[in-house]
Write an enzyme that holds these catalytic residues in place. Structure first.
Site, short mmCIF file in Angstrom:
data_model
loop_
_atom_site.label_atom_id
_atom_site.label_comp_id
_atom_site.label_asym_id
_atom_site.label_seq_id
_atom_site.Cartn_x
_atom_site.Cartn_y
_atom_site.Cartn_z
N GLU A 102 0.84 -1.23 -0.06
CA GLU A 102 0.03 -0.13 -0.13
C GLU A 102 0.87 1.27 0.07
O GLU A 102 0.54 2.14 -0.76
CB GLU A 102 -0.90 -0.03 1.17
CG GLU A 102 -1.76 1.26 1.34
CD GLU A 102 -2.57 1.43 2.47
OE1 GLU A 102 -2.45 0.58 3.34
OE2 GLU A 102 -3.57 2.22 2.28
N ASP A 107 0.01 -4.61 3.52
CA ASP A 107 -0.63 -3.48 4.41
C ASP A 107 0.16 -3.22 5.79
O ASP A 107 -0.23 -4.06 6.44
CB ASP A 107 -2.05 -3.76 4.81
CG ASP A 107 -2.72 -2.40 4.89
OD1 ASP A 107 -2.09 -1.52 5.37
OD2 ASP A 107 -3.91 -2.37 4.83
N ILE A 134 0.11 -1.15 7.98
CA ILE A 134 -0.77 -0.96 9.30
C ILE A 134 -2.15 -1.14 8.68
O ILE A 134 -2.60 -0.11 7.83
CB ILE A 134 -0.71 0.28 9.81
CG1 ILE A 134 0.62 0.35 10.53
CG2 ILE A 134 -1.61 0.20 11.08
CD1 ILE A 134 0.95 1.55 11.52
N ASP A 135 -2.96 -1.92 8.89
CA ASP A 135 -4.38 -1.90 8.48
C ASP A 135 -5.09 -1.50 9.83
O ASP A 135 -5.15 -2.15 10.89
CB ASP A 135 -4.79 -3.24 8.02
CG ASP A 135 -6.30 -3.27 7.45
OD1 ASP A 135 -6.45 -2.59 6.66
OD2 ASP A 135 -7.09 -3.86 8.11
N THR A 151 -5.10 2.31 10.52
CA THR A 151 -4.57 3.43 10.74
C THR A 151 -5.02 4.56 11.75
O THR A 151 -4.45 4.93 12.62
CB THR A 151 -3.98 4.03 9.55
OG1 THR A 151 -3.10 3.11 8.83
CG2 THR A 151 -3.18 5.39 9.91
N ASP A 188 -5.61 -4.76 1.75
CA ASP A 188 -6.42 -4.82 2.77
C ASP A 188 -7.21 -6.31 3.02
O ASP A 188 -7.64 -6.71 4.11
CB ASP A 188 -7.75 -3.96 2.54
CG ASP A 188 -7.80 -2.57 2.46
OD1 ASP A 188 -7.00 -2.04 3.25
OD2 ASP A 188 -8.05 -1.79 1.38
C1 IPD Z 1 -8.93 0.76 6.20
C2 IPD Z 1 -9.30 -0.28 7.16
C3 IPD Z 1 -10.89 -0.07 7.33
C4 IPD Z 1 -11.51 -0.18 5.91
C5 IPD Z 1 -11.04 0.83 4.77
C6 IPD Z 1 -9.38 0.42 4.88
P1 IPD Z 1 -6.12 1.30 6.45
O1 IPD Z 1 -7.14 0.46 6.02
O2 IPD Z 1 -9.18 -1.60 6.60
O3 IPD Z 1 -11.38 -0.97 8.20
O4 IPD Z 1 -12.92 0.20 6.08
O5 IPD Z 1 -11.38 0.60 3.71
O6 IPD Z 1 -8.72 1.28 3.89
O7 IPD Z 1 -6.41 2.57 5.80
O8 IPD Z 1 -6.31 1.50 7.76
O9 IPD Z 1 -4.89 0.59 5.91
CA CA Z 2 -5.85 -1.39 4.87
CA CA Z 3 -2.99 0.76 5.60
#
Ligand code: IPD
Ligand code: CA
Ligand code: CA
Length: 265
Positions: free
Chosen positions: A69, A89, A91-92, A94, A215
């Site tokens: 990402e 990813d 950090i999923d 963030t 994701d």
């Molecule tokens: C997000 C998270 C969130 C989801 C968003 C993602 P990020 O990823 O997974 O739960 O609803 O669509 O973009 O930005 O924290 O890596």
């Molecule tokens: Ca994510």
């Molecule tokens: Ca992320």
């Protein structure tokens, strides 16, 4: 098989270290917050973990590709390309990370020969490590996972998320309404990777959202190996091979899949 398990061990080591970086950064609160766009937050920890994962993978597997990402979001992944592609990813979750909330994870998937091969998701604040290898089942901290037995829409708990691009909300809200009218409830944990793990764990019965490959690459194989049906509630764009395509993603217990698809389409 040996090679896949070797990849798995390496991915777990990387994920553990990435988790320690998150714990450390939160303890010292010493990280920067920036915005990629109006609403999309990125912290210096996202970038530091990205760098760490990419440099470790590149030195261990110089011929593999990296689809991350934060550094290579535009990598072209060819369906027929058999060179392994690591989908990252850093950090999923963030927003959760920056707000001190617990649903935060690093997500590492591996794709080759046209399929998802393995996934590792480490959630340091929950002290959970999820993983799966194709054909070998899904696990959390060593415990074998299976999806819930839920087959009644009215009793099902459904996870979802909301996009940073506010223009996409218009078409999403009616779907949310239909789910709320027909299911027990909705949860929004703030990490797509952990939503998929919650379905794998049998804690939630389904998950739907349109997300990016990083994701869902790891979470989809974890859910699938726990017995979930993984698919799409509507047509998907041809940008990525189907196994890495998070457009209109729907993941649920096998019996809930079709009724949910009809509600969402
Ligand atoms: C997000 C998270 C969130 C989801 C968003 C993602 P990020 O990823 O997974 O739960 O609803 O669509 O973009 O930005 O924290 O890596
Ligand atoms: Ca994510
Ligand atoms: Ca992320």
């Amino acid at each position: 098989m040996t090679t896949l398990n070797e990849y798995l061990d390496f991915a777990k080591t990387l994920a553990k270290q990435a988790g320690l970086m998150m714990l450390e950064a939160r303890k010292s609160s010493s990280f920067e917050r920036n915005y990629k766009s109006d609403h999309e937050l990125v912290t210096s920890v996202d970038l530091a973990i990205d760098q760490y994962l990419c440099s470790e993978l590149a030195s261990r597997y110089p011929k593999h590709k990296i689809f991350s990402e934060e550094s290579t979001p535009d990598l072209l992944v060819d369906k027929a390309n058999s060179a392994p592609v690591w989908v990252l990813d850093p950090i999923d979750g963030t927003v959760n990370f920056a707000h001190g909330l617990p649903h935060v994870a690093v997500s590492i998937g591996l794709f080759f020969d046209g399929k998802r091969q393995l996934g590792v998701i480490e959630a340091p604040f929950l002290q959970q490590t999820y993983w799966a290898v194709a054909g070998q089942g899904a696990y959390c901290n060593g415990e074998r996972l299976s999806v819930s037995q839920q087959d009644v829409l009215r009793n099902s708990v459904v996870a979802t998320g909301f996009p940073y691009q506010k223009a996409a909300l218009g078409s999403l809200i009616p779907k949310v309404t239909r789910i709320l009218e027909n299911c027990q409830d909705i949860r929004r944990n703030g990490s797509a990777a952990l939503d998929l793990c919650a379905v794998a764990h049998g804690l939630m019965d389904a998950y739907f959202e349109s997300v990016k490959p990083w994701d869902m690459a790891a979470g989809a194989i974890i859910a699938e190996e726990a017995g979930a049906t993984v698919g799409h509630f509507s047509e998907i764009r041809a940008e990525w091979p189907e196994p890495l395509n998070g457009d209109c993603l729907l993941v649920s217990t096998p019996k809930l899949y079709e009724p949910l698809r009809l509600l969402l389409k």
